[in-house]
Design an enzyme around this catalytic site. Structure first.
Site, short mmCIF file in Angstrom:
data_model
loop_
_atom_site.label_atom_id
_atom_site.label_comp_id
_atom_site.label_asym_id
_atom_site.label_seq_id
_atom_site.Cartn_x
_atom_site.Cartn_y
_atom_site.Cartn_z
N ARG A 84 35.11 28.17 32.68
CA ARG A 84 33.96 28.83 33.27
C ARG A 84 32.72 28.50 32.45
NH1 ARG A 84 34.97 34.75 33.36
NH2 ARG A 84 36.08 34.36 35.30
N ARG A 114 34.38 46.11 27.29
CA ARG A 114 34.83 45.33 28.45
C ARG A 114 33.73 44.33 28.78
NH1 ARG A 114 39.13 46.81 31.88
NH2 ARG A 114 38.80 44.73 32.71
N LYS A 115 33.91 43.60 29.88
CA LYS A 115 32.91 42.63 30.29
C LYS A 115 31.62 43.34 30.69
CE LYS A 115 33.94 42.16 35.25
NZ LYS A 115 34.31 41.21 36.31
N GLY A 166 40.60 38.59 46.73
CA GLY A 166 42.06 38.55 46.75
C GLY A 166 42.74 39.77 46.20
N CYS A 204 36.18 40.29 42.80
CA CYS A 204 35.31 39.16 42.44
C CYS A 204 34.54 38.63 43.65
CB CYS A 204 36.14 38.04 41.83
SG CYS A 204 36.91 38.49 40.26
N GLY A 205 35.11 38.79 44.85
CA GLY A 205 34.42 38.35 46.06
C GLY A 205 33.43 39.38 46.60
#
Length: 523
Positions: free
Chosen positions: A67, A181-182, A441, A446-447
């Protein structure tokens, strides 16, 4: 970092982070390349490599994902060509995906090639540092920054400054490699919220405020905090009641990150995103701590922000504010690129534009700075037959996460299925306006199905007593003016039964009509 960051219940992630900083594996790449992925320490391979932007994928063992970091979604033709060269080496296994954070992920990477790949990246100014795990992800900005005559602020320089501060100019910065976390950051520069500010942990929204004794209107940003998606919870960002001048944006980012780093919840990773800390403290205390960390007070928010347009997707041909120049938005179906696509995009950016390429959060490409005199020739390029400037209304708003083909978290395949579904629907119905359909998914989202007109989240459904691939359907997401998240309206629809359900939703809610042949069948 303060001592507080180590005084936490040691879940396995906090334990391995305390044992060895993720950036430490940067010095071990040559060793990893020589011994191969199977001989690596498991924690290094499956977790710490993510600090360098390298992701082990159990569904494709031995073939890693990489990434990048592309601040504001900007990449040069030279950089795009290098990415094409990297994935070309891997044949059918090699591909790239444009992400919903204006970024690119490469697939098929082998550990033996990492030292050479990183050398190639360094040669053209690319970095993937700190792009995974508990780090700040790619920082998003307006995709037409510096091009749009109606923009309020050119976000490019601020986004680059934030990235450089957080990553130590792409070399890695241990000050910010151990967040709970992120963390996502976005800066909006236009009136249409191209960055989807409300789904970021920290976002800056254009706003004018009366400042000083004269009461002159000054430009700055209202601040939003706490937006995030996760399997456990999804929340839109909330106002911090703070307005900051452009020159203070970087300092605010650093202060927020430091407060979060030193005080964020760490015992339960499902409750470690920034919003959980804000819940525990209250937004007033959080604001006070940020100001204290900055060493200066925060001004109250401007009464109104400047997000007053509906969302634009930038697909098509548009005049720039620079006389005689245009930017061209190409639709990239579900964001998937192969090596030859990258080479062609790099060539076109050089031949017709200035050698620059932009990416959008809708997973599309923009080629800027195309003179009027070259426009007609560019539009005749064969690549535009696949990467259209005028896609059909269903395909135009299609977004998809990686899916089960490459991601071990995904419960269903998404990208290929998404393309097949809209192709079938296009044969049945016609629309007068685009409908944004997002596929994801799994519940990690993420989508981003919650910001779509119709969002589809992968799940396992049951049909005839057996488990099958399915989706939960979300509706009501809105971006641009008055943005808000959608909600789940139908659960557990088997994917094999999805098409008629989507067709009916399009007819009932989005004004779709059956094409003549289908209408005859229906009667």
């Amino acid at each position: 970092m303060t001592e507080a960051t180590t005084k936490v219940s040691q879940n396995k992630f906090e334990k391995f982070k305390s044992e060895k900083d993720g950036l430490a594996v940067k010095a071990e790449l040559e060793q990893f390349a020589s011994i191969g992925w199977e001989a690596m320490d498991e924690t290094d391979r499956e977790h710490r490599l993510k600090w360098l932007g390298v992701f082990f994928r159990p569904v494709t063992p031995g073939k890693f994902m990489m990434r990048l970091r592309l601040p504001n979604g900007i990449i040069t033709s030279a950089q795009m060509r290098v990415l094409g060269e990297v994935i070309e080496r891997y044949g059918d296994d090699g591909s790239g995906d444009i992400t919903t954070r204006q970024n690119i992920q490469l697939r098929g990477i082998r550990i033996e090639d990492l030292p050479n790949i990183f050398n190639k990246f360094k040669g053209v100014g690319l970095t993937s540092i700190q792009s995974g795990m508990d780090n700040v992800r790619n920082i998003t900005g307006d995709p037409v920054a510096g091009l749009d005559a109606d923009e309020l602020y050119d976000t490019r320089e601020l986004v680059s400054q934030i990235q450089d501060a957080i990553t130590n100019n792409g070399e890695g910065n241990p000050e910010f490699t151990n967040l709970p976390r992120k963390f996502n950051i976005a800066i909006a520069g236009g009136r249409d919220n191209s960055v989807h500010a409300e789904i970021n942990d920290l976002a800056f929204i254009p706003a004018y405020k009366r400042v000083g004794e004269a009461g002159a209107q000054e430009f700055g940003f209202n601040v939003l905090v706490g937006g995030f998606f996760s399997a456990k919870r999804c929340d839109a960002a909330i106002p911090l009641d703070a307005w900051v001048a452009p020159e203070d944006v970087v300092a605010v980012c650093i202060a927020v990150l430091e407060v979060y780093r030193d005080n964020g919840l760490r015992a339960n990773r499902q409750k470690s995103r920034l919003m959980w800390l804000i819940d525990e403290w209250g937004v007033d205390k959080f604001r006070t701590q940020v100001a204290k960390q900055m060493g200066k007070p925060l001004a109250n928010a401007a009464p109104e922000d400047e997000i007053d347009w509906e969302k634009r997707d930038h697909i098509g041909v548009y005049r720039q504010k620079q006389a005689g120049l245009n930017y061209i938005g190409l639709h990239i179906p579900v964001g998937r690129l192969y090596a030859q696509d990258m080479f062609e995009l790099a060539r076109m950016a050089e031949v017709y534009g200035s050698g620059e390429i932009r990416l959008s959060v809708e997973q599309n490409v923009i080629i800027p700075n195309v003179p009027d005199s070259r426009l007609e020739t560019l539009l005749a390029e064969p690549l535009l037959e696949r990467f259209s400037i005028n896609p059909d209304t269903l395909t135009r708003g299609l977004v998809s996460c990686t899916g089960a083909q490459f991601c071990n978290f995904a419960l269903i395949e998404t990208k290929n299925r998404a393309l097949e579904e809209v192709a079938s629907l296009a044969q049945e119905v016609q629309l007068t306006r685009p409908v944004r359909i997002h596929w994801t998914g799994c519940p990690n989202s993420c989508g981003q199905p919650q910001v779509a007109d119709i969002g589809l989240m992968g799940t396992k459904a049951r049909k005839n007593g057996k488990p099958v691939d399915g989706v939960d359907i979300y509706m009501g997401g809105k971006v641009g003016k008055d943005a808000h998240l959608g909600t789940c309206v139908i659960k557990g629809v088997p994917c094999e039964d999805l098409q008629p359900v989507l067709r009916d939703l399009l007819i009932e809610h989005f004004g779709a009509t059956l094409k003549k042949s289908e209408a005859l069948v229906a009667t």
